[in-house]
Scaffold this motif. Structure first.
Motif, PDB file in Angstrom:
ATOM      1  N   MET A   1       0.810  -1.209   0.000  1.00 27.98           N
ATOM      2  CA  MET A   1       0.000   0.000   0.000  1.00 27.98           C
ATOM      3  C   MET A   1       0.851   1.271   0.000  1.00 27.98           C
ATOM      4  O   MET A   1       0.407   2.339  -0.437  1.00 27.98           O
ATOM      5  CB  MET A   1      -0.944   0.010   1.200  1.00 27.98           C
ATOM      6  CG  MET A   1      -2.247  -0.738   0.981  1.00 27.98           C
ATOM      7  SD  MET A   1      -3.210  -0.092  -0.414  1.00 27.98           S
ATOM      8  CE  MET A   1      -3.516   1.596   0.119  1.00 27.98           C
ATOM      9  N   LYS A   2       2.081   1.172   0.444  1.00 36.39           N
ATOM     10  CA  LYS A   2       2.979   2.328   0.435  1.00 36.39           C
ATOM     11  C   LYS A   2       3.243   2.805  -0.992  1.00 36.39           C
ATOM     12  O   LYS A   2       3.607   3.962  -1.206  1.00 36.39           O
ATOM     13  CB  LYS A   2       4.307   1.969   1.118  1.00 36.39           C
ATOM     14  CG  LYS A   2       4.197   1.603   2.583  1.00 36.39           C
ATOM     15  CD  LYS A   2       5.545   1.138   3.114  1.00 36.39           C
ATOM     16  CE  LYS A   2       5.454   0.657   4.566  1.00 36.39           C
ATOM     17  NZ  LYS A   2       6.761   0.144   5.054  1.00 36.39           N
ATOM     18  N   LEU A   3       3.073   1.921  -1.956  1.00 37.63           N
ATOM     19  CA  LEU A   3       3.402   2.228  -3.347  1.00 37.63           C
ATOM     20  C   LEU A   3       2.169   2.435  -4.210  1.00 37.63           C
ATOM     21  O   LEU A   3       2.285   2.745  -5.399  1.00 37.63           O
ATOM     22  CB  LEU A   3       4.235   1.090  -3.958  1.00 37.63           C
ATOM     23  CG  LEU A   3       5.484   0.668  -3.186  1.00 37.63           C
ATOM     24  CD1 LEU A   3       6.135  -0.528  -3.871  1.00 37.63           C
ATOM     25  CD2 LEU A   3       6.463   1.827  -3.099  1.00 37.63           C
ATOM     26  N   TYR A   4       0.986   2.273  -3.644  1.00 41.95           N
ATOM     27  CA  TYR A   4      -0.229   2.298  -4.455  1.00 41.95           C
ATOM     28  C   TYR A   4      -0.532   3.694  -4.979  1.00 41.95           C
ATOM     29  O   TYR A   4      -0.414   4.698  -4.285  1.00 41.95           O
ATOM     30  CB  TYR A   4      -1.432   1.803  -3.643  1.00 41.95           C
ATOM     31  CG  TYR A   4      -2.711   1.821  -4.464  1.00 41.95           C
ATOM     32  CD1 TYR A   4      -3.004   0.767  -5.312  1.00 41.95           C
ATOM     33  CD2 TYR A   4      -3.565   2.920  -4.439  1.00 41.95           C
ATOM     34  CE1 TYR A   4      -4.154   0.790  -6.103  1.00 41.95           C
ATOM     35  CE2 TYR A   4      -4.705   2.954  -5.225  1.00 41.95           C
ATOM     36  CZ  TYR A   4      -4.992   1.882  -6.056  1.00 41.95           C
ATOM     37  OH  TYR A   4      -6.100   1.920  -6.851  1.00 41.95           O
ATOM     38  N   SER A   5      -0.945   3.750  -6.240  1.00 43.12           N
ATOM     39  CA  SER A   5      -1.429   4.993  -6.834  1.00 43.12           C
ATOM     40  C   SER A   5      -2.303   4.650  -8.031  1.00 43.12           C
ATOM     41  O   SER A   5      -2.028   3.693  -8.752  1.00 43.12           O
ATOM     42  CB  SER A   5      -0.266   5.885  -7.276  1.00 43.12           C
ATOM     43  OG  SER A   5      -0.757   7.012  -7.983  1.00 43.12           O
ATOM     44  N   ASP A   6      -3.342   5.447  -8.254  1.00 40.45           N
ATOM     45  CA  ASP A   6      -4.150   5.295  -9.468  1.00 40.45           C
ATOM     46  C   ASP A   6      -3.907   6.455 -10.430  1.00 40.45           C
ATOM     47  O   ASP A   6      -4.696   6.708 -11.337  1.00 40.45           O
ATOM     48  CB  ASP A   6      -5.641   5.168  -9.138  1.00 40.45           C
ATOM     49  CG  ASP A   6      -6.163   6.327  -8.303  1.00 40.45           C
ATOM     50  OD1 ASP A   6      -5.482   7.368  -8.235  1.00 40.45           O
ATOM     51  OD2 ASP A   6      -7.252   6.185  -7.721  1.00 40.45           O
ATOM     52  N   ASP A   7      -2.775   7.147 -10.250  1.00 43.76           N
ATOM     53  CA  ASP A   7      -2.390   8.252 -11.121  1.00 43.76           C
ATOM     54  C   ASP A   7      -1.468   7.730 -12.222  1.00 43.76           C
ATOM     55  O   ASP A   7      -0.302   7.407 -11.960  1.00 43.76           O
ATOM     56  CB  ASP A   7      -1.683   9.328 -10.299  1.00 43.76           C
ATOM     57  CG  ASP A   7      -1.231  10.512 -11.150  1.00 43.76           C
ATOM     58  OD1 ASP A   7      -1.464  10.490 -12.378  1.00 43.76           O
ATOM     59  OD2 ASP A   7      -0.634  11.442 -10.580  1.00 43.76           O
TER      60      ASP A   7
END
Length: 388
Positions: free
Chosen positions: A96-102
């Motif tokens: 989750m530290k790396l999650y992004s939807d960008d």
């Protein structure tokens, strides 16, 4: 769903509604046959003219092919697959530290394809990385697992190797890393690593794959009757991206996709498949066919930019990823992309015999922005760049 992505360790017994495709868009897996005559091209052949001919026919009639004896070491391939599997086995909290939807981010862990725009999601998690130049992008790569990236030059590395002086037969040494960042802070971790101290698995793999891509671009140029450096020179200082794809076991593969049918917006895609699990399918003569993994081979996809440069002679292949009930599937896709300001248009020598230029000139930045404003499985984005 409890988390933003699928690789949470939870085994679904039913497909969540947000992944279910309308009946007319489903994969119809029972109708898919295995492609038995996929071109497999030996890049170690001494007959270059024959290799060029084989590649030209594959690009024209298939839009993809597989290569063996490609120059990428088996050690690099095995380590890349190993570290990719380790990454997706990390805890949800760590990922989750790396999650992004960008989609504009140059390093991100995400799910599906473009979750902000989609109405139906895809059964996939993926780690997206920019890979060239390495000294620019490696510092932002995941630091866990520890061997994912090398320690960047901005850090001072103090190494303490503890050997047993009693016997060389004892287990390999433990490595103690003390990392001093530029702000003076210090973090310490202990890792057990191999004796050769290889801390740059992914970057080493990227370098070898990039060289393979350059070789292929030369052969493709020659197959079009162009000077061998034509494609490389036209594309400029090529970007390199990587998508490490993870497709968990799916409770109802007939209802969804790992990725729906699409073409790649870049120039050339070099795909490493998991040998143990099938999932890649391509559109050939109007029918979807399965591309089973070939030992020690890469799948090479012609992308949209090579279709444009070839004036439509070579086809950017429509392909998709399907899921299965029993096993997770992993793949590593490497994309060679034109530099942002590269002007893409059909090679002039391919339009001098009266064949009109099918596509207008455009920059890769223009194309890529248009690609990301659309759904993945919409009409071919290249259609928007045709001459009227």
């Amino acid at each position: 769903m409890d988390t933003k992505f699928l690789s949470s360790g939870f085994r679904y017994t039913n497909l969540p509604e947000s992944y279910i495709r309308p009946e007319s868009e489903r994969p119809r897996l029972s109708e898919v046959s295995v492609c038995e005559n996929i071109p497999v091209i030996d890049l170690d052949s001494q007959d270059r003219a024959q290799t060029v001919l084989q590649i030209g026919e594959a690009c024209k009639y298939y839009g993809f092919f597989q290569v063996i004896n490609h120059g990428v070491s088996m050690e690099a391939v095995e380590k890349m697959l190993g570290i990719a599997n380790e990454f997706f086995e990390l805890s949800v909290e760590e990922k989750m530290k790396l999650y992004s939807d960008d989609p504009s981010k140059t390093m991100r862990l995400s799910t599906s394809f473009n979750v902000k725009k989609e109405t139906v999601h895809n059964w996939r998690d993926y780690l997206r990385l920019h890979c060239h130049p390495l000294d620019k992008y490696v510092p932002e790569w995941p630091s866990n697992p520890p061997t994912f990236k090398y320690v960047p030059p901005s850090l001072t590395l103090s190494l303490f190797l503890f050997f047993s002086f009693l016997s060389y037969s004892l287990p390999l040494p433990w490595l103690f890393l003390v990392l001093h960042d530029q702000r003076g802070g210090t973090t310490a971790s202990v890792y057990h690593v191999d004796f050769h101290f290889n801390m740059d698995i992914v970057s080493s793999y990227c370098k070898e794959v990039r060289e393979l891509g350059y070789r292929l671009e030369e052969l493709i140029s020659e197959s079009l009757g162009l000077e061998k450096h034509y494609i490389k020179n036209t594309l400029g200082e090529q970007g390199q991206h990587m998508a490490v794809n993870f497709y968990p076991p799916c409770p109802e593969p007939e209802l969804t996709y790992g990725l729906p049918g699409h073409t790649d917006p870049n120039a050339l895609t070099i795909l490493l498949q998991d040998l143990g699990v099938c999932g890649l399918q391509v559109l050939k003569d109007g029918k979807w066919v399965a591309v089973n993994p070939h030992p020690n081979a890469f799948v090479i996809n012609i992308g949209d930019q090579l279709q444009a440069l070839s004036n439509g002679i070579y086809k950017s292949v429509w392909h998709r990823a399907v899921t299965n009930t029993d096993k997770a599937r992993l793949s590593v896709a490497s994309f060679l992309c034109p530099e942002d300001d590269a002007l893409i248009s059909p090679a002039k020598s391919l339009t001098v015999d009266g064949s009109p230029a099918i596509y207008r000139g455009y920059t890769y930045t223009e194309y890529y922005k248009k690609f990301w404003t659309r759904n993945l499985d919409q009409e071919h984005c290249l259609e928007l760049f045709k001459n009227q």
